[in-house]
Design a protein around this motif. Sequence first.
Motif, PDB file in Angstrom:
ATOM      1  N   VAL A 136       0.840  -1.184   0.000  1.00  0.00           N
ATOM      2  CA  VAL A 136       0.000   0.000   0.000  1.00  0.00           C
ATOM      3  C   VAL A 136       0.880   1.240   0.000  1.00  0.00           C
ATOM      4  CG1 VAL A 136      -1.780   1.249   1.268  1.00  0.00           C
ATOM      5  CG2 VAL A 136      -1.778  -1.227   1.265  1.00  0.00           C
ATOM      6  N   THR A 137       0.576   2.150  -0.895  1.00  0.00           N
ATOM      7  CA  THR A 137       1.269   3.439  -0.917  1.00  0.00           C
ATOM      8  C   THR A 137       0.276   4.535  -0.563  1.00  0.00           C
ATOM      9  OG1 THR A 137       0.814   3.778  -3.272  1.00  0.00           O
ATOM     10  CG2 THR A 137       2.872   2.640  -2.694  1.00  0.00           C
ATOM     11  N   ILE A 192      -5.093   7.670  -0.269  1.00  0.00           N
ATOM     12  CA  ILE A 192      -5.585   9.041  -0.338  1.00  0.00           C
ATOM     13  C   ILE A 192      -5.321   9.581  -1.744  1.00  0.00           C
ATOM     14  CG2 ILE A 192      -5.330  11.379   0.570  1.00  0.00           C
ATOM     15  CD1 ILE A 192      -4.391  10.057   3.192  1.00  0.00           C
ATOM     16  N   ALA A 193      -6.364  10.073  -2.372  1.00  0.00           N
ATOM     17  CA  ALA A 193      -6.219  10.643  -3.715  1.00  0.00           C
ATOM     18  C   ALA A 193      -7.160  11.832  -3.840  1.00  0.00           C
ATOM     19  CB  ALA A 193      -6.534   9.605  -4.774  1.00  0.00           C
ATOM     20  N   GLU A 194      -6.644  12.938  -4.352  1.00  0.00           N
ATOM     21  CA  GLU A 194      -7.454  14.128  -4.557  1.00  0.00           C
ATOM     22  C   GLU A 194      -7.794  14.264  -6.031  1.00  0.00           C
ATOM     23  OE1 GLU A 194      -5.021  17.316  -3.108  1.00  0.00           O
ATOM     24  OE2 GLU A 194      -5.908  17.208  -1.134  1.00  0.00           O
ATOM     25  N   ALA A 206       4.347  12.411   3.738  1.00  0.00           N
ATOM     26  CA  ALA A 206       5.487  12.066   4.602  1.00  0.00           C
ATOM     27  C   ALA A 206       5.016  11.450   5.915  1.00  0.00           C
ATOM     28  CB  ALA A 206       6.331  13.307   4.868  1.00  0.00           C
ATOM     29  N   LEU A 207       4.004  12.036   6.548  1.00  0.00           N
ATOM     30  CA  LEU A 207       3.503  11.511   7.823  1.00  0.00           C
ATOM     31  C   LEU A 207       2.837  10.146   7.643  1.00  0.00           C
ATOM     32  CD1 LEU A 207       2.146  14.775   9.440  1.00  0.00           C
ATOM     33  CD2 LEU A 207       4.158  13.458  10.113  1.00  0.00           C
ATOM     34  N   VAL A 240       5.323   2.979   8.528  1.00  0.00           N
ATOM     35  CA  VAL A 240       6.537   2.198   8.755  1.00  0.00           C
ATOM     36  C   VAL A 240       6.800   2.013  10.248  1.00  0.00           C
ATOM     37  CG1 VAL A 240       9.039   2.241   8.508  1.00  0.00           C
ATOM     38  CG2 VAL A 240       7.593   2.780   6.552  1.00  0.00           C
ATOM     39  N   TRP A 241       6.718   3.083  11.030  1.00  0.00           N
ATOM     40  CA  TRP A 241       7.088   2.982  12.438  1.00  0.00           C
ATOM     41  C   TRP A 241       6.040   2.260  13.275  1.00  0.00           C
ATOM     42  CZ3 TRP A 241      11.617   2.969  14.392  1.00  0.00           C
ATOM     43  CH2 TRP A 241      12.637   3.584  13.684  1.00  0.00           C
ATOM     44  N   VAL A 242       4.764   2.442  12.967  1.00  0.00           N
ATOM     45  CA  VAL A 242       3.743   1.683  13.699  1.00  0.00           C
ATOM     46  C   VAL A 242       3.892   0.200  13.391  1.00  0.00           C
ATOM     47  CG1 VAL A 242       1.253   1.252  13.856  1.00  0.00           C
ATOM     48  CG2 VAL A 242       2.129   3.579  13.956  1.00  0.00           C
TER      49      VAL A 242
END
Length: 184
Positions: A73-74, A79-81, A97-98, A104-106
């Motif tokens: 998943v990217t 999320i797409a606008e 970025a968030l 990754v960190w979760v």
Amino acid sequence: MNTMIKGEEAEEVEIDLEDSSDSNGEEPETLWRAHPSLEEEEDIHTSALVEISDTKPLINVRDPRGINDCLKVTFEDVIAEPVSVRSGDRVWFWSNALFEVSRVWVYRVVTVLLAIPISIASGLLFAILSCLHIWIVGPCSRCALVGARWLESLWSVVLGIVVRPFYTSAGRCCGGFSVHVARE
């Protein structure tokens, strides 16, 4: 540990500590790598099964059969606008970025907390199931098949005497019917 195994000689390893910006556009070399000597390669006579270690993790290939391809998943998959409604470029950049950092960190935190206990439980479960299958289910099914050989021959006689003539006669009775489909 200062002991030598199979007469191995100590081999010096050169470590390059120069700044990577001084490389003049060249690819940086691996900082340390001990090249195997020809003597070591000739002395090792093992089968393919021994060369593959059960405990050595395969770092480069973690999903060799593609079991979890659905989890690639990217940010753009979630999320797409549309073109008609857009947020600011900085909002999009920081959201991206968030999203990536938190994903990754979760994942890393959750795997640190759960991976080892779940892998131990899975290993125990598969070991117990393998042991039960090898030592109980397999021998019991073999004994049942040996003991029930007469039942198999009786069943084939019953099928040959009762069931086969019934279905043969039903097939001959229904074989006389024909269906014609006409289009109007």
